[in-house]
Design a protein around this motif. Structure first.
Motif, PDB file in Angstrom:
ATOM      1  N   LEU A  21     -49.175 -27.274 -20.549  1.00  0.00           N
ATOM      2  CA  LEU A  21     -49.736 -28.245 -20.988  1.00  0.00           C
ATOM      3  C   LEU A  21     -49.832 -29.642 -20.127  1.00  0.00           C
ATOM      4  O   LEU A  21     -48.795 -29.741 -19.661  1.00  0.00           O
ATOM      5  CB  LEU A  21     -49.423 -28.751 -22.449  1.00  0.00           C
ATOM      6  N   ARG A  22     -50.849 -30.353 -19.866  1.00  0.00           N
ATOM      7  CA  ARG A  22     -50.549 -31.633 -19.113  1.00  0.00           C
ATOM      8  C   ARG A  22     -49.996 -32.651 -19.940  1.00  0.00           C
ATOM      9  O   ARG A  22     -50.045 -32.767 -21.296  1.00  0.00           O
ATOM     10  CB  ARG A  22     -51.975 -32.032 -18.899  1.00  0.00           C
ATOM     11  N   PRO A  23     -49.414 -33.805 -19.269  1.00  0.00           N
ATOM     12  CA  PRO A  23     -48.922 -35.035 -20.151  1.00  0.00           C
ATOM     13  C   PRO A  23     -49.764 -35.396 -21.266  1.00  0.00           C
ATOM     14  O   PRO A  23     -50.910 -35.366 -21.096  1.00  0.00           O
ATOM     15  CB  PRO A  23     -48.679 -36.188 -19.200  1.00  0.00           C
ATOM     16  N   LEU A  82     -46.168 -34.491 -25.687  1.00  0.00           N
ATOM     17  CA  LEU A  82     -46.967 -33.911 -26.256  1.00  0.00           C
ATOM     18  C   LEU A  82     -47.206 -34.094 -27.635  1.00  0.00           C
ATOM     19  O   LEU A  82     -46.091 -34.765 -28.368  1.00  0.00           O
ATOM     20  CB  LEU A  82     -46.666 -32.167 -26.090  1.00  0.00           C
ATOM     21  N   THR A  83     -48.305 -33.415 -28.330  1.00  0.00           N
ATOM     22  CA  THR A  83     -48.300 -33.692 -29.918  1.00  0.00           C
ATOM     23  C   THR A  83     -48.791 -32.576 -30.386  1.00  0.00           C
ATOM     24  O   THR A  83     -49.766 -31.628 -29.754  1.00  0.00           O
ATOM     25  CB  THR A  83     -49.684 -34.581 -30.025  1.00  0.00           C
ATOM     26  N   ASN A 114     -40.611 -29.560 -23.063  1.00  0.00           N
ATOM     27  CA  ASN A 114     -41.772 -29.909 -22.713  1.00  0.00           C
ATOM     28  C   ASN A 114     -42.313 -31.060 -23.605  1.00  0.00           C
ATOM     29  O   ASN A 114     -43.081 -31.861 -23.233  1.00  0.00           O
ATOM     30  CB  ASN A 114     -42.749 -28.881 -22.386  1.00  0.00           C
ATOM     31  N   MET A 115     -42.194 -30.859 -25.132  1.00  0.00           N
ATOM     32  CA  MET A 115     -42.614 -31.803 -25.948  1.00  0.00           C
ATOM     33  C   MET A 115     -42.254 -33.231 -25.518  1.00  0.00           C
ATOM     34  O   MET A 115     -43.109 -34.075 -25.564  1.00  0.00           O
ATOM     35  CB  MET A 115     -42.159 -31.529 -27.208  1.00  0.00           C
ATOM     36  N   THR A 116     -41.167 -33.313 -25.218  1.00  0.00           N
ATOM     37  CA  THR A 116     -40.592 -34.634 -24.772  1.00  0.00           C
ATOM     38  C   THR A 116     -41.086 -35.346 -23.339  1.00  0.00           C
ATOM     39  O   THR A 116     -41.674 -36.281 -23.322  1.00  0.00           O
ATOM     40  CB  THR A 116     -38.873 -34.539 -24.523  1.00  0.00           C
TER      41      THR A 116
END
Ligand SMILES: NC(=O)c1ccc[n+]([C@@H]2O[C@H](COP(=O)([O-])OP(=O)(O)OC[C@H]3O[C@@H](n4cnc5c(N)ncnc54)[C@H](OP(=O)(O)O)[C@@H]3O)[C@@H](O)[C@H]2O)c1
Length: 334
Positions: free
Chosen positions: A235-237, A270-271, A264-266
């Motif tokens: 996933l991209r920012p 990501l949502t 990576n969520m942080t």
């Protein structure tokens, strides 16, 4: 009028891990005579769905567990045989939640009229039914827009194949993964996916990297586990995750630890949003108009795998966990 008998499937024991045929029983019952304000329906198609596995467990969830030694519930398309109501007449085609049985008696509010001119009628269990609506709602929940790069796991199934086609109609670049070459070809050649890969041919994280070297904007998760982990890496920012399902874990006897790369969520902000199609029921008319329009115009393919006979409904259900379906798995009666 003569008495109506109906074969039906009962859950007789709560499965441990992957269900087995012995967890179910087929029985025959005789229906009561029709009372005022009741409708007798003969089912034409039954739906088998992965979420039903969760209802076989005891314990609290978003839906109550299936009762033991009772007919299970599930989506169905049927034809009205007899009616003592003004709303329904013999020959009408209806959808209901009275699946896993041949015939049943219901009240009008438990039935939903559908057109008998649509072919096949089983489309009301798939592209124009619950799974199609899940795909449609998921794209809305994930705020999917033209130009997004979208990755869908479980892509050749009922939800995934419709989600990918709708995303293509919205102008996305769509990548899918599925469990065989035949499914990959289906995604590329029939559903118009830009890229598709067989997840059994190598690690998902590596194959996704090859298909989307610049990353993805949205992940439509039908599978969880290794697939979610791979998507988190790609996933991209400011990317989004539509948390629709996690079939890879439905038969786990003990929960497995989550993705090892959740941080990576942080770092990418990501949502991740949980999707439950039942939250979208007030939008059903909008869904039927939009997606029904695509279907009637030939812009949306409804693919299905049809198993015949209620006596084979359990094996159709188990087939979902062995990847035996392309598109929607349905059971045809009669
Ligand atoms: N949130 C909601 O409201 C909602 C509503 C409907 C469905 N769902 C979820 O959406 C997902 C798809 O549902 P569906 O009805 O469209 O089912 P489906 O994709 O038509 O059928 C299940 C498919 O999952 C794949 N699969 C099975 N076990 C797997 C495993 N261990 N690892 C990877 N893939 C596996 C198989 O395809 P392969 O050959 O590709 O492995 C199989 O054909 C499910 O997780 C379901 O629970 C959620």
């Amino acid at each position: 009028m003569s008495q109506t008998t109906s074969r039906e499937i009962h859950l007789i024991s709560r499965p441990q891990g992957l269900p087995v045929a012995g967890d179910f029983k087929i029985t025959e019952s005789t229906l009561e005579p029709l009372q005022e304000q009741q409708v007798l329906v003969r089912n034409l198609f039954l739906s088998v769905d992965p979420y039903m596995r969760g209802r076989m467990n005891d314990g609290k969830s978003y839906l109550p567990p299936f009762a033991l030694n009772q007919p299970m519930e599930g989506g169905a398309v049927g034809e009205v045989v007899q009616s003592s109501t003004a709303e329904f007449k013999p020959g009408d085609v209806v959808t209901s939640n009275y699946g896993w049985r041949e015939c049943f008696i219901a009240t009008p509010k438990e039935l939903h009229h559908v057109s008998r001119d649509v072919h096949p009628l089983s489309v009301y269990l798939g592209a124009l039914g619950m799974t199609g609506m899940t795909a449609w709602a998921g794209l809305k929940l994930g705020e999917v827009k033209a130009g997004d790069v979208l990755y869908i796991s479980g892509a050749a199934g009922a939800v995934g194949s419709v989600a990918g086609q709708l995303a293509k109609l919205q102008g996305c670049r769509v990548i899918g993964s599925a469990g065989s070459i035949e499914k990959v070809i289906f995604l590329r050649e029939e559903c118009g996916f830009d890229m598709a890969f067989n997840y059994k041919a190598g690690p998902v994280v590596e194959q996704l990297q090859v298909e989307a070297p610049d990353g993805i904007d949205v992940y439509f998760d039908n599978v969880g586990g290794e697939f979610l982990e791979a998507a988190l890496s790609s996933l991209r920012p400011h990317g989004r995750i539509i948390a629709c399902g996690g079939i890879s874990g439905y038969n786990n006897e003990k929960p497995k630890p989550g993705p090892c790369n959740l941080f990576n969520m942080t770092t990418k902000r990501l949502t991740m949003k949980g999707l439950l199609v039942r939250d979208w029921l007030e939008h059903q008319a909008e869904f039927e108009q939009e997606v029904g329009g695509y279907f009637k115009a030939g812009k949306l393919k409804h693919k299905e795998t049809v198993v015949c006979g209620i006596e084979n409904a359990v094996s159709a259900f188990l087939g979902l966990f062995a990847g035996q379906n392309i598109g929607k798995m349905v059971v045809k009666l009669g």
